[in-house]
Design an enzyme around this catalytic site. Structure first.
Site, mmCIF file in Angstrom:
data_model
loop_
_atom_site.group_PDB
_atom_site.id
_atom_site.type_symbol
_atom_site.label_atom_id
_atom_site.label_comp_id
_atom_site.label_asym_id
_atom_site.label_seq_id
_atom_site.Cartn_x
_atom_site.Cartn_y
_atom_site.Cartn_z
ATOM 1 N N SER A 1 0.865 -1.187 0.000
ATOM 2 C CA SER A 1 0.000 0.000 0.000
ATOM 3 C C SER A 1 0.898 1.232 0.000
ATOM 4 O O SER A 1 2.081 1.146 0.373
ATOM 5 C CB SER A 1 -0.838 -0.004 1.283
ATOM 6 O OG SER A 1 -1.469 1.241 1.475
ATOM 7 N N TYR B 1 -1.848 -1.086 10.636
ATOM 8 C CA TYR B 1 -2.037 -1.390 9.211
ATOM 9 C C TYR B 1 -0.821 -0.921 8.396
ATOM 10 O O TYR B 1 -0.249 -1.680 7.605
ATOM 11 C CB TYR B 1 -3.315 -0.717 8.699
ATOM 12 C CG TYR B 1 -3.513 -0.883 7.209
ATOM 13 C CD1 TYR B 1 -3.944 -2.101 6.690
ATOM 14 C CD2 TYR B 1 -3.246 0.159 6.319
ATOM 15 C CE1 TYR B 1 -4.102 -2.286 5.324
ATOM 16 C CE2 TYR B 1 -3.402 -0.007 4.961
ATOM 17 C CZ TYR B 1 -3.832 -1.225 4.462
ATOM 18 O OH TYR B 1 -3.983 -1.394 3.112
HETATM 19 N N1 LIG Z 1 -8.605 -0.112 -1.334
HETATM 20 C C1 LIG Z 1 -7.609 0.594 -0.893
HETATM 21 O O1 LIG Z 1 -7.721 1.802 -0.680
HETATM 22 C C2 LIG Z 1 -6.267 -0.065 -0.693
HETATM 23 C C3 LIG Z 1 -5.126 0.721 -0.804
HETATM 24 C C4 LIG Z 1 -3.877 0.134 -0.626
HETATM 25 C C5 LIG Z 1 -3.781 -1.232 -0.373
HETATM 26 N N2 LIG Z 1 -4.918 -1.982 -0.254
HETATM 27 C C6 LIG Z 1 -4.743 -3.423 0.002
HETATM 28 O O2 LIG Z 1 -5.308 -4.148 -1.067
HETATM 29 C C7 LIG Z 1 -5.625 -5.475 -0.639
HETATM 30 C C8 LIG Z 1 -7.004 -5.840 -1.116
HETATM 31 O O3 LIG Z 1 -7.939 -4.965 -0.500
HETATM 32 P P1 LIG Z 1 -9.153 -4.315 -1.300
HETATM 33 O O4 LIG Z 1 -8.932 -2.870 -1.356
HETATM 34 O O5 LIG Z 1 -9.400 -5.072 -2.547
HETATM 35 O O6 LIG Z 1 -10.309 -4.529 -0.215
HETATM 36 P P2 LIG Z 1 -11.494 -5.596 -0.100
HETATM 37 O O7 LIG Z 1 -12.422 -5.441 -1.247
HETATM 38 O O8 LIG Z 1 -12.002 -5.419 1.277
HETATM 39 O O9 LIG Z 1 -10.763 -7.012 -0.240
HETATM 40 C C9 LIG Z 1 -10.083 -7.638 0.821
HETATM 41 C C10 LIG Z 1 -9.981 -9.122 0.501
HETATM 42 O O10 LIG Z 1 -9.240 -9.756 1.552
HETATM 43 C C11 LIG Z 1 -9.954 -10.918 1.950
HETATM 44 N N3 LIG Z 1 -9.712 -11.248 3.344
HETATM 45 C C12 LIG Z 1 -9.784 -10.423 4.432
HETATM 46 N N4 LIG Z 1 -9.587 -11.130 5.557
HETATM 47 C C13 LIG Z 1 -9.375 -12.430 5.172
HETATM 48 C C14 LIG Z 1 -9.134 -13.640 5.878
HETATM 49 N N5 LIG Z 1 -9.087 -13.693 7.233
HETATM 50 N N6 LIG Z 1 -8.963 -14.783 5.165
HETATM 51 C C15 LIG Z 1 -9.043 -14.758 3.817
HETATM 52 N N7 LIG Z 1 -9.277 -13.651 3.097
HETATM 53 C C16 LIG Z 1 -9.441 -12.503 3.772
HETATM 54 C C17 LIG Z 1 -11.422 -10.576 1.729
HETATM 55 O O11 LIG Z 1 -12.176 -11.762 1.521
HETATM 56 P P3 LIG Z 1 -13.275 -12.386 2.522
HETATM 57 O O12 LIG Z 1 -13.855 -11.278 3.325
HETATM 58 O O13 LIG Z 1 -14.238 -13.053 1.603
HETATM 59 O O14 LIG Z 1 -12.482 -13.366 3.342
HETATM 60 C C18 LIG Z 1 -11.346 -9.779 0.430
HETATM 61 O O15 LIG Z 1 -11.387 -10.638 -0.677
HETATM 62 C C19 LIG Z 1 -5.473 -5.463 0.884
HETATM 63 O O16 LIG Z 1 -4.246 -6.076 1.232
HETATM 64 C C20 LIG Z 1 -5.440 -3.982 1.234
HETATM 65 O O17 LIG Z 1 -4.710 -3.739 2.400
HETATM 66 C C21 LIG Z 1 -6.149 -1.426 -0.417
#
Ligand SMILES: NC(=O)c1ccc[n+]([C@@H]2O[C@H](COP(=O)([O-])OP(=O)(O)OC[C@H]3O[C@@H](n4cnc5c(N)ncnc54)[C@H](OP(=O)(O)O)[C@@H]3O)[C@@H](O)[C@H]2O)c1
Length: 256
Positions: free
Chosen positions: A140, A153
């Site tokens: 991130s 985080y």
């Molecule tokens: N969106 C942003 O602003 C942003 C910015 C920088 C980095 N990121 C990073 O991008 C990555 C993906 O996030 P996103 O933005 O796509 O958000 P998201 O839509 O909330 O996706 C998060 C994913 O992680 C999975 N997950 C969470 N806890 C889990 C667990 N205990 N076991 C298995 N799977 C788990 C969730 O699946 P289930 O709930 O179905 O398990 C979901 O598929 C993350 O690492 C986040 O930190 C996001």
């Protein structure tokens, strides 16, 4: 080198957001036979698997905060002995809050999913990778600075960034690339907002971030950054001491 085992990509956090988009982008860009889609919400994984046309989506319902969840994936690999062409460690979570308000279990699970799972899964699956395999770890822009109110985080993402750089160097001689994907705030379930900006921060389009990430993975880059805002944040983080970065970052008010 020709490998006669089935070509597989493994994506964690495939039930929504970046993970789901990675599956669709890999399908378009790489010659794969299966994509193993990992997350807890099985129904969402089934729905995504049904949408994939050129490659077989294999839903794996697993909680990555647990040993059992991680073993489910490695046991499947042990049984099927695939050629893992791509591993995307993407699952993760976090939210803005005062450190003293967060539950201990919440922090512990966050460290397990954001840090422990990518490390252990990579360690377990590395033996199924070979020359030309790619690993992408979703960090991130939060990795670039200490972030008050996003403290734990941001620290997990800093770990992932450094882990990726160092692992990429170690794996060069095996021609396995490691790309740290460092998105800025983007519209997914993680950062759900209809706003185009939050507190002067632009909210990016996740599709563009993932398209760029896959291009960078194919170029075997060690870091993937989309957009001028995130590039600027990184540049500033090189210039300022961490104490000053923390002070400035502490003034940003995120939605809670
Ligand atoms: N969106 C942003 O602003 C942003 C910015 C920088 C980095 N990121 C990073 O991008 C990555 C993906 O996030 P996103 O933005 O796509 O958000 P998201 O839509 O909330 O996706 C998060 C994913 O992680 C999975 N997950 C969470 N806890 C889990 C667990 N205990 N076991 C298995 N799977 C788990 C969730 O699946 P289930 O709930 O179905 O398990 C979901 O598929 C993350 O690492 C986040 O930190 C996001």
């Amino acid at each position: 080198m020709k490998i006669d085992r089935k070509r597989v990509a493994v994506i964690t956090g495939a039930s929504s957001g970046f993970g789901r988009l990675f599956a669709q982008e890999l399908e378009k860009n790489l010659d794969l036979e299966e994509i193993w889609l990992v997350a807890r919400r099985g129904a969402k994984l089934d729905e995504l698997a049904a949408k994939l046309e050129r490659v077989k989506g294999i839903p794996i319902e697993a909680d990555l905060s647990t040993k059992e969840g991680l073993d489910l994936i490695s046991d499947k690999a042990e049984k099927e002995n695939p050629f893992i062409k791509v591993l995307i460690n993407n699952a993760g979570f976090g939210r803005s809050e005062e450190f003293s308000e967060g539950e201990e279990k919440y922090y512990s699970d966050m460290i397990d999913v954001n840090v422990k799972a990518p490390v252990i899964l990579t360690r377990k699956l590395l033996k199924y990778m070979a020359e030309s395999s790619m690993i992408a770890n979703v960090a991130s822009s939060a990795a670039f600075a200490p972030l008050p109110y996003f403290n734990v985080y941001a620290a997990t993402k800093c770990f992932i960034l450094n882990f990726s750089y160092a692992l990429g160097e170690e794996l060069k001689e095996r021609d396995i690339s490691v790309t740290a994907v460092c998105p800025g705030p983007a519209q997914t379930e993680f950062f759900e907002t209809r706003e185009k900006k939050v507190n002067h921060l632009k909210i990016e389009d996740p599709v563009k971030i993932v398209e760029k990430a896959v291009r960078d993975m194919k170029k075997r880059k060690n870091i993937s950054i989309y957009g001028s805002q995130t590039n600027l944040l990184r540049f500033v983080s090189f210039l300022l001491p961490k104490s000053l970065l923390a002070k400035i970052a502490g003034k940003i008010k995120y939605p809670r």
